[in-house]
Structure formats: C-alpha cells, structure tokens
Write an enzyme that holds these catalytic residues in place. Sequence first.
Site, PDB file in Angstrom:
ATOM      1  N   HIS A  22      -9.185   6.546  14.543  1.00  0.00           N
ATOM      2  CA  HIS A  22      -8.952   5.422  13.632  1.00  0.00           C
ATOM      3  C   HIS A  22      -9.004   4.176  14.502  1.00  0.00           C
ATOM      4  O   HIS A  22      -8.133   3.966  15.346  1.00  0.00           O
ATOM      5  CB  HIS A  22      -7.581   5.604  12.970  1.00  0.00           C
ATOM      6  N   LYS A 167     -10.447  -0.611   2.652  1.00  0.00           N
ATOM      7  CA  LYS A 167     -10.138  -1.639   3.651  1.00  0.00           C
ATOM      8  C   LYS A 167     -10.970  -1.327   4.885  1.00  0.00           C
ATOM      9  O   LYS A 167     -11.010  -0.178   5.342  1.00  0.00           O
ATOM     10  CB  LYS A 167      -8.643  -1.563   3.941  1.00  0.00           C
ATOM     11  N   LYS A 169     -11.595  -2.021   8.846  1.00  0.00           N
ATOM     12  CA  LYS A 169     -10.938  -2.550  10.043  1.00  0.00           C
ATOM     13  C   LYS A 169     -11.997  -3.204  10.922  1.00  0.00           C
ATOM     14  O   LYS A 169     -12.991  -2.550  11.297  1.00  0.00           O
ATOM     15  CB  LYS A 169     -10.289  -1.404  10.822  1.00  0.00           C
ATOM     16  N   ASP A 198      -9.297  -6.022   7.450  1.00  0.00           N
ATOM     17  CA  ASP A 198      -8.110  -6.297   8.269  1.00  0.00           C
ATOM     18  C   ASP A 198      -8.583  -6.576   9.689  1.00  0.00           C
ATOM     19  O   ASP A 198      -9.176  -5.710  10.336  1.00  0.00           O
ATOM     20  CB  ASP A 198      -7.162  -5.097   8.246  1.00  0.00           C
ATOM     21  N   GLU A 224      -7.025  -9.703   5.539  1.00  0.00           N
ATOM     22  CA  GLU A 224      -5.702  -9.433   6.121  1.00  0.00           C
ATOM     23  C   GLU A 224      -5.639  -9.895   7.566  1.00  0.00           C
ATOM     24  O   GLU A 224      -6.479  -9.523   8.385  1.00  0.00           O
ATOM     25  CB  GLU A 224      -5.428  -7.928   6.015  1.00  0.00           C
ATOM     26  N   ASP A 250       0.013 -10.100   7.378  1.00  0.00           N
ATOM     27  CA  ASP A 250       0.613  -8.795   7.687  1.00  0.00           C
ATOM     28  C   ASP A 250       1.552  -8.966   8.886  1.00  0.00           C
ATOM     29  O   ASP A 250       2.757  -9.140   8.712  1.00  0.00           O
ATOM     30  CB  ASP A 250      -0.484  -7.755   7.934  1.00  0.00           C
ATOM     31  N   LYS A 274       5.625  -3.906   4.211  1.00  0.00           N
ATOM     32  CA  LYS A 274       5.777  -2.624   4.908  1.00  0.00           C
ATOM     33  C   LYS A 274       7.257  -2.414   5.173  1.00  0.00           C
ATOM     34  O   LYS A 274       7.913  -3.292   5.760  1.00  0.00           O
ATOM     35  CB  LYS A 274       5.017  -2.630   6.234  1.00  0.00           C
ATOM     36  N   GLU A 328      -1.834   1.029   0.125  1.00  0.00           N
ATOM     37  CA  GLU A 328      -2.671   1.828   1.034  1.00  0.00           C
ATOM     38  C   GLU A 328      -1.838   2.957   1.650  1.00  0.00           C
ATOM     39  O   GLU A 328      -1.909   3.192   2.856  1.00  0.00           O
ATOM     40  CB  GLU A 328      -3.280   0.935   2.126  1.00  0.00           C
TER      41      GLU A 328
HETATM   42  C1  MUC Z   1      -2.289  -2.614   9.575  1.00  0.00           C
HETATM   43  O1  MUC Z   1      -2.308  -3.548  10.334  1.00  0.00           O
HETATM   44  O2  MUC Z   1      -2.419  -2.816   8.384  1.00  0.00           O
HETATM   45  C2  MUC Z   1      -2.430   0.397   8.370  1.00  0.00           C
HETATM   46  C3  MUC Z   1      -3.451   1.100   7.906  1.00  0.00           C
HETATM   47  C4  MUC Z   1      -4.459   0.984   8.771  1.00  0.00           C
HETATM   48  O3  MUC Z   1      -5.561   1.475   8.665  1.00  0.00           O
HETATM   49  O4  MUC Z   1      -4.041   0.195   9.794  1.00  0.00           O
HETATM   50  C5  MUC Z   1      -2.749  -0.140   9.596  1.00  0.00           C
HETATM   51  C6  MUC Z   1      -2.050  -1.269  10.185  1.00  0.00           C
HETATM   52 MG    MG Z   2      -2.720  -5.004   8.734  1.00  0.00          MG
END
Ligand code: MUC
Ligand code: MG
Length: 395
Positions: A22, A167, A169, A198, A224, A250, A274, A328
């Site tokens: 991940h 989402k 990354k 994000d 994000e 976040d 969170k 999520e």
């Molecule tokens: C975040 O920063 O949101 C949560 C799910 C994901 O894929 O990364 C995180 C952390």
């Molecule tokens: Mg995040």
Amino acid sequence: MSDCTIERIEARILDIPTIRPHKLSFGVIQRQSPVIVQVFLKSGATGFGEAATIGGPSWNEESPESILHAVEQHLKPALEGQDGARFEALLARMDLACKGNAFAKSAVEMAVIDAVARQHGLPAWQLLGGKQHERLPLAWTLASGDIERDLQEAFDLLERRVHALFKIKIGAREPAQDVAHVGRIARELQGRARLTIDVNQAWSGAVARQHLPTLVEAGVSLIEQPVARWNVAALKALTEQLPGGLVMADESVCTPFEAMALAADRACHVFSLKIAKHGGLLRTREVAAIARAADIGWYGGTMLETSIGSAAAAHVFATLPGTQHGCELFGPQLLVEDVVREPMRRADGELILPDGPGFGLEVDPRQLERFDRRRGEVRPVAVSAGNTASPSVNA
Ligand code: MUC
Ligand code: MG
C-alpha cells in the site's frame, strides 16, 4: 461500586501483513501493527479497542510501541478501579495522567465503551447519541503503485458493486507523473465512480495550486491533505481558489482545538474524521460538532484498522449529523486476515452498520494469539477463510 467498574486492562501489538503493498507519499506499507486493548469489567463483561498507525510513526508522532507503552504504563493505572460508565471522567483522568497520546487514549476509550455497551446488551451507537445512518458510501483506496493493478482492482470492485468510490494515493512521485496517473484512472472510470485523492502532505502550496485544477477538471471531487499539516495558509488559499473541488483536511485536523482553528479560518470544506487522531469516539463527536457548526462536511477516515477499530468508527459515524461524504473503513479488507468471526457487511457500494451489542462484532481470540507480536517473527500468512489476495473478498 457500579457493575461497570474497570477491573483490568490488557494490551498487545499484532502484526498482520497486507494483501498487497500500500503506497503512500511517505512510504510503502506491507503490514499493519494495530494495538489491541481489552478491558475487563468487574461484572464479567469485556470489550475491545484498537489503535492502528500507518508506517510506525510515519503518519504522525505515535507508533505501535509508543501506544503500548502509554497504555500499559500510564493509562491502565489511571483507569483500573474506576467506573467504566463515566466516559468523560475517564477521559479527564487519562488527560491528567498523560498529555497527547491521542491514539493510545482512543484505544482504551473504545474498549471501555464496547465493554459497557455489552454489559447493558446495547449497541454502542445507543450510548453515543443514537444512529442517524444505517449505511455509508464506502471507498476503496487505489494505492498498489502499479496503475494496471489499480485499474484491475477498481474494475473488479465496480463490477461486483462493492465500491463505487475510490481514493487514489499520490505524492510519492513527480507531480506531473501523479497528474498523468490520476488522469488515466479518471478516464477509465469516467461516469462509473467517484474519485478522491490523498496527497498526504507531500506538496508545497505552489505545487498544489499548479496541479490541483487539472485534477479537478479530470473528475476528482475531493482533495485530501495536499499540503503539510502546518500549512494552513495554503490549505485555506486552495479552499478559496479551487472551483468545483472540495478540499479536505486530514493530518491538519486532530484535536478539537485544531478543528476550531480551521473552522474559524474557513481553511477547508471537509474534515476527515478518524477516531484515533481525535483521541476517541467522544472527541470525534466534538470535532464533528465543530464541523457542523461551521458548515464543514465530514468524511469517515481510517488508519487501516482491523474490524475492531473499523466497527467502532462505523458506530460513531452512524451517529453524526451534517453533510457526509462517505467513509473508507476498508482496513479489514486490506489485511490478509481479520480478527473477528464475521466482518461488517458491504453491499451496493455501502458499508452496513453492525447492530449487535457493543460494536456488533465478535472478536476471535485465536486470531489475536496468532498475530500477537510476542509470538516472535512475523511469519508469512497462508491465505485462508478470511481475506484472499484480492480486495474483493468479504463482499
Ligand atoms: C490517510 O492519510 O488517509 C487511510 C487509508 C489509506 O489508504 O491511507 C490512510 C491514511
Ligand atoms: Mg489522509
């Protein structure tokens, strides 16, 4: 003495591999190490809580080891012998014993609420203000680092109607590469899915101002944490300038005091909520109340918890009013195996709130033993009844 007197608190770290790497802006996650807290009440009732970090202390200051230390050395002595039903008083005791350490406090508070709810035979949402949602739109995060694999995951999950919210990354590569990556996914999924990104703090204000409009034009609806946690000025400028995209905080929004400052500054459109970073379920409700009063929306974030922390989050999210942008809580599906007998159900792109006593799931003690760090080296885990090497299981 009330039936809910806290008799004993125990904590342990688990090491559970992920089904695939991940990739985030700051590193690659190949296993999660949640801290699992168990609270035993004098009555015999027991409850579980969890705090998970991402990449040890890479996401913020706390790590599994620091959480375990805070729980065992400071929070446990502060709470044992106290009335478990007095949630706010317990938070005050924890704050007196230990500054900060929000993740550690959240795991303890979660276990206490689970235990007290079970003691009364009630779902936890009944102790948290009552539920307003039975279901929430559920995102999956595309972060394998390989675009073909990301697309394959997305097509599979869309086809099976497990997720229609993704989402992406970004932030680890050159911004232009990230823009091309998101643009391709947006084109391939056009009209079939909602997209968020994000950046996990990776961009400067200038880079964000340059590239985010292109991403919004490509179809990204929620952005994000594009800039560093401290860079509230840039976050605010983006919130004012970006047409059509919603800016979400976040890492910038942890304590209720940070939430208040962002709201007063009108520095974002949405808060990612969170449980861990806010310091528990009650504090999450406080942050959500600030969001609502400031006309800021909320999104149900994750720290990639097992089903224990994910179900607790689902219970508190279910109670929240205001504008929501989905959640999520897919952590359990990213792990090779789960620690509960039955995970939360998912259907038609939504997560369904589990409704039994406590957080509504049954923890499997054999799984806690199996993944307990104290058993030694993290061994490769055979894929079995839980998750398989595909995110589409447990659908
Ligand atoms: C975040 O920063 O949101 C949560 C799910 C994901 O894929 O990364 C995180 C952390
Ligand atoms: Mg995040």
